[in-house]
Design a protein around this motif. Structure first.
Motif, PDB file in Angstrom:
ATOM      1  N   PHE A  33     -23.005  14.715  77.635  1.00  0.00           N
ATOM      2  CA  PHE A  33     -21.801  15.529  77.652  1.00  0.00           C
ATOM      3  C   PHE A  33     -21.760  16.437  76.425  1.00  0.00           C
ATOM      4  O   PHE A  33     -21.835  15.959  75.293  1.00  0.00           O
ATOM      5  CB  PHE A  33     -20.553  14.646  77.637  1.00  0.00           C
ATOM      6  CG  PHE A  33     -20.385  13.773  78.849  1.00  0.00           C
ATOM      7  CD1 PHE A  33     -19.546  14.155  79.891  1.00  0.00           C
ATOM      8  CD2 PHE A  33     -21.058  12.558  78.955  1.00  0.00           C
ATOM      9  CE1 PHE A  33     -19.380  13.344  81.005  1.00  0.00           C
ATOM     10  CE2 PHE A  33     -20.894  11.739  80.062  1.00  0.00           C
ATOM     11  CZ  PHE A  33     -20.061  12.131  81.094  1.00  0.00           C
ATOM     12  N   LEU A  34     -21.624  17.750  76.660  1.00  0.00           N
ATOM     13  CA  LEU A  34     -21.360  18.674  75.561  1.00  0.00           C
ATOM     14  C   LEU A  34     -19.871  18.612  75.275  1.00  0.00           C
ATOM     15  O   LEU A  34     -19.045  18.924  76.133  1.00  0.00           O
ATOM     16  CB  LEU A  34     -21.759  20.096  75.943  1.00  0.00           C
ATOM     17  CG  LEU A  34     -21.468  21.169  74.885  1.00  0.00           C
ATOM     18  CD1 LEU A  34     -22.311  20.948  73.639  1.00  0.00           C
ATOM     19  CD2 LEU A  34     -21.705  22.570  75.462  1.00  0.00           C
ATOM     20  N   MET A  35     -19.508  18.178  74.066  1.00  0.00           N
ATOM     21  CA  MET A  35     -18.093  17.964  73.741  1.00  0.00           C
ATOM     22  C   MET A  35     -17.713  18.710  72.482  1.00  0.00           C
ATOM     23  O   MET A  35     -18.501  18.828  71.545  1.00  0.00           O
ATOM     24  CB  MET A  35     -17.809  16.474  73.549  1.00  0.00           C
ATOM     25  CG  MET A  35     -17.952  15.662  74.813  1.00  0.00           C
ATOM     26  SD  MET A  35     -16.849  14.251  74.806  1.00  0.00           S
ATOM     27  CE  MET A  35     -16.855  13.827  76.540  1.00  0.00           C
ATOM     28  N   ARG A  36     -16.483  19.164  72.477  1.00  0.00           N
ATOM     29  CA  ARG A  36     -15.936  19.838  71.299  1.00  0.00           C
ATOM     30  C   ARG A  36     -14.742  19.037  70.775  1.00  0.00           C
ATOM     31  O   ARG A  36     -14.885  18.184  69.910  1.00  0.00           O
ATOM     32  CB  ARG A  36     -15.540  21.283  71.653  1.00  0.00           C
ATOM     33  CG  ARG A  36     -16.729  22.127  72.154  1.00  0.00           C
ATOM     34  CD  ARG A  36     -17.774  22.361  71.052  1.00  0.00           C
ATOM     35  NE  ARG A  36     -19.019  22.912  71.551  1.00  0.00           N
ATOM     36  CZ  ARG A  36     -19.266  24.182  71.789  1.00  0.00           C
ATOM     37  NH1 ARG A  36     -18.312  25.079  71.610  1.00  0.00           N
ATOM     38  NH2 ARG A  36     -20.446  24.575  72.202  1.00  0.00           N
ATOM     39  N   SER A  37     -13.557  19.285  71.317  1.00  0.00           N
ATOM     40  CA  SER A  37     -12.344  18.692  70.756  1.00  0.00           C
ATOM     41  C   SER A  37     -12.301  17.166  70.886  1.00  0.00           C
ATOM     42  O   SER A  37     -11.736  16.483  70.029  1.00  0.00           O
ATOM     43  CB  SER A  37     -11.105  19.297  71.425  1.00  0.00           C
ATOM     44  OG  SER A  37     -11.118  19.067  72.812  1.00  0.00           O
ATOM     45  N   ASP A  38     -12.904  16.602  71.935  1.00  0.00           N
ATOM     46  CA  ASP A  38     -12.835  15.149  72.148  1.00  0.00           C
ATOM     47  C   ASP A  38     -14.030  14.404  71.559  1.00  0.00           C
ATOM     48  O   ASP A  38     -14.140  13.185  71.736  1.00  0.00           O
ATOM     49  CB  ASP A  38     -12.761  14.841  73.654  1.00  0.00           C
ATOM     50  CG  ASP A  38     -11.418  15.208  74.263  1.00  0.00           C
ATOM     51  OD1 ASP A  38     -10.588  15.819  73.545  1.00  0.00           O
ATOM     52  OD2 ASP A  38     -11.193  14.902  75.443  1.00  0.00           O
ATOM     53  N   TYR A  39     -14.908  15.098  70.864  1.00  0.00           N
ATOM     54  CA  TYR A  39     -16.169  14.490  70.435  1.00  0.00           C
ATOM     55  C   TYR A  39     -15.961  13.200  69.641  1.00  0.00           C
ATOM     56  O   TYR A  39     -16.564  12.158  69.966  1.00  0.00           O
ATOM     57  CB  TYR A  39     -16.974  15.500  69.605  1.00  0.00           C
ATOM     58  CG  TYR A  39     -18.245  14.922  69.037  1.00  0.00           C
ATOM     59  CD1 TYR A  39     -19.413  14.885  69.784  1.00  0.00           C
ATOM     60  CD2 TYR A  39     -18.286  14.392  67.741  1.00  0.00           C
ATOM     61  CE1 TYR A  39     -20.591  14.347  69.271  1.00  0.00           C
ATOM     62  CE2 TYR A  39     -19.450  13.853  67.212  1.00  0.00           C
ATOM     63  CZ  TYR A  39     -20.592  13.834  67.984  1.00  0.00           C
ATOM     64  OH  TYR A  39     -21.746  13.294  67.475  1.00  0.00           O
ATOM     65  N   GLU A  40     -15.151  13.238  68.603  1.00  0.00           N
ATOM     66  CA  GLU A  40     -15.007  12.067  67.721  1.00  0.00           C
ATOM     67  C   GLU A  40     -14.430  10.877  68.471  1.00  0.00           C
ATOM     68  O   GLU A  40     -14.893   9.736  68.309  1.00  0.00           O
ATOM     69  CB  GLU A  40     -14.107  12.411  66.518  1.00  0.00           C
ATOM     70  CG  GLU A  40     -14.677  13.479  65.592  1.00  0.00           C
ATOM     71  CD  GLU A  40     -15.921  13.005  64.844  1.00  0.00           C
ATOM     72  OE1 GLU A  40     -16.199  11.786  64.847  1.00  0.00           O
ATOM     73  OE2 GLU A  40     -16.612  13.857  64.259  1.00  0.00           O
ATOM     74  N   VAL A  41     -13.418  11.116  69.310  1.00  0.00           N
ATOM     75  CA  VAL A  41     -12.776  10.030  70.047  1.00  0.00           C
ATOM     76  C   VAL A  41     -13.746   9.409  71.042  1.00  0.00           C
ATOM     77  O   VAL A  41     -13.870   8.183  71.141  1.00  0.00           O
ATOM     78  CB  VAL A  41     -11.513  10.535  70.782  1.00  0.00           C
ATOM     79  CG1 VAL A  41     -10.951   9.462  71.708  1.00  0.00           C
ATOM     80  CG2 VAL A  41     -10.458  10.958  69.774  1.00  0.00           C
ATOM     81  N   VAL A  42     -14.451  10.246  71.796  1.00  0.00           N
ATOM     82  CA  VAL A  42     -15.369   9.730  72.808  1.00  0.00           C
ATOM     83  C   VAL A  42     -16.575   9.047  72.163  1.00  0.00           C
ATOM     84  O   VAL A  42     -17.057   8.023  72.656  1.00  0.00           O
ATOM     85  CB  VAL A  42     -15.802  10.854  73.768  1.00  0.00           C
ATOM     86  CG1 VAL A  42     -16.859  10.358  74.749  1.00  0.00           C
ATOM     87  CG2 VAL A  42     -14.596  11.389  74.532  1.00  0.00           C
TER      88      VAL A  42
END
Length: 308
Positions: A33-42
């Motif tokens: 998954f390419l993630m930006r805003s949710d990266y740290e949580v996920v």
């Protein structure tokens, strides 16, 4: 696509990308998954999917901040808004190899052509998602109803790979069918998206239940739907008029569902104005066809979006 051990990338890890990518990962696929805003949580907590088909969690997720970090994949699923398509010119190259399939799940008209123009028609498939889904918190997706994907090839009719991909999606709990014509399928989806996404904004923030509870708005929904079906038919894409009643009946089962364009509008995010409303009007005009109902709604939305 190597269906034995495919590497899959999700570009656009919002509600749609996380749900379908999550289903594929749930059933054993290697999904990045390419993630930006949710990266740290996920990265810390994984993904949580609440669904009428059964809740599930993915405690460990392959999430990344860049496509270069992901590398070449067999299948790239694009689930980002069509308003951001220009960034795909930078995002996609690190993910591609000779036989990579690019599957866009984006709304409206034009995304398939954009991808084909830049990356080759032979790589491009389109998917129409008929799903009620929302991202309710970072890394938390609520699947409300439906979930079918209709697949088509940009280059023409179905291929062996199209059927194989549909079979694999079904194995992973995703209802899927193959369409003989991708462009006809896109016009078919507009029959729902144009009225319900549009009127949810133009009528002052109404969900689907509120729209159908208003007799005048339901009549307008039906006029918009008929105009889209008739225009599609004149362009060579036959859609039965019976779809109007079928879609309205199915929409009543969604209860108070907020369409994605309304969520974007209320959040101050970009609405897919051109892909869903502008492009159909332009394509019709280029063929000498007027769409007064859709064009009126398009103008209302332009004014409302500019004035928020």
């Amino acid at each position: 696509m190597n269906l034995d051990h495919p590497r899959i990338a999700i570009v656009g890890s919002g509600a749609v990308g996380c749900y379908y990518g999550g289903r594929l990962a749930q059933h054993g696929h290697e999904v990045h998954f390419l993630m930006r805003s949710d990266y740290e949580v996920v990265k810390r907590d994984g993904l949580k999917i609440t669904s009428h088909d059964g809740n599930f969690e993915l405690p460990q997720v392959h999430c990344h901040r860049s496509t270069a970090e992901i590398g070449a994949c067999d299948l790239v699923i694009i689930a980002m808004k069509a308003t951001a398509n220009a960034v795909l010119l930078e995002l996609l190259p690190p993910l591609l190899k000779e036989k990579t399939m690019i599957l866009t799940l984006q709304n409206g008209l034009g995304s398939d052509d954009f991808l084909a123009r830049h990356f080759g028609s032979a790589h491009v498939l389109g998917g129409l998602c008929f799903v009620c889904i929302n991202r309710i918190a970072p890394g938390v997706i609520h699947h409300i109803a439906q979930g079918q994907i209709s697949l088509g090839e940009h280059s023409g009719g179905a291929q062996v790979r199209t059927e194989a991909l549909a079979v694999e999606f079904r194995r992973c709990g995703i209802e899927c069918k193959v369409e003989p014509s991708l462009i006809a399928a896109r016009w078919k989806k507009l029959v729902w998206n144009v009225p319900f996404n549009g009127l949810s904004i133009a009528a002052g923030g109404k969900d689907t239940a509120a729209i159908l509870a208003d007799a005048a708005l339901e009549r307008r929904v039906r006029r918009l739907m008929r105009e889209i079906i008739e225009t599609a038919g004149r362009l060579g894409h036959e859609i039965p008029l019976g779809l109007i009643d079928d879609m309205i009946d199915r929409t009543r089962t969604m209860s108070a569902y907020k369409p994605s364009s309304l969520i974007d509008f209320l959040a101050g995010s970009e609405v897919e104005l051109e892909a869903i409303w502008g492009e159909p009007v332009r394509r019709a005009k280029a063929a000498g066809i007027e769409m007064p109902e859709v064009e009126r709604l398009y103008e209302e939305l332009k004014e409302g979006i500019a004035g928020r």
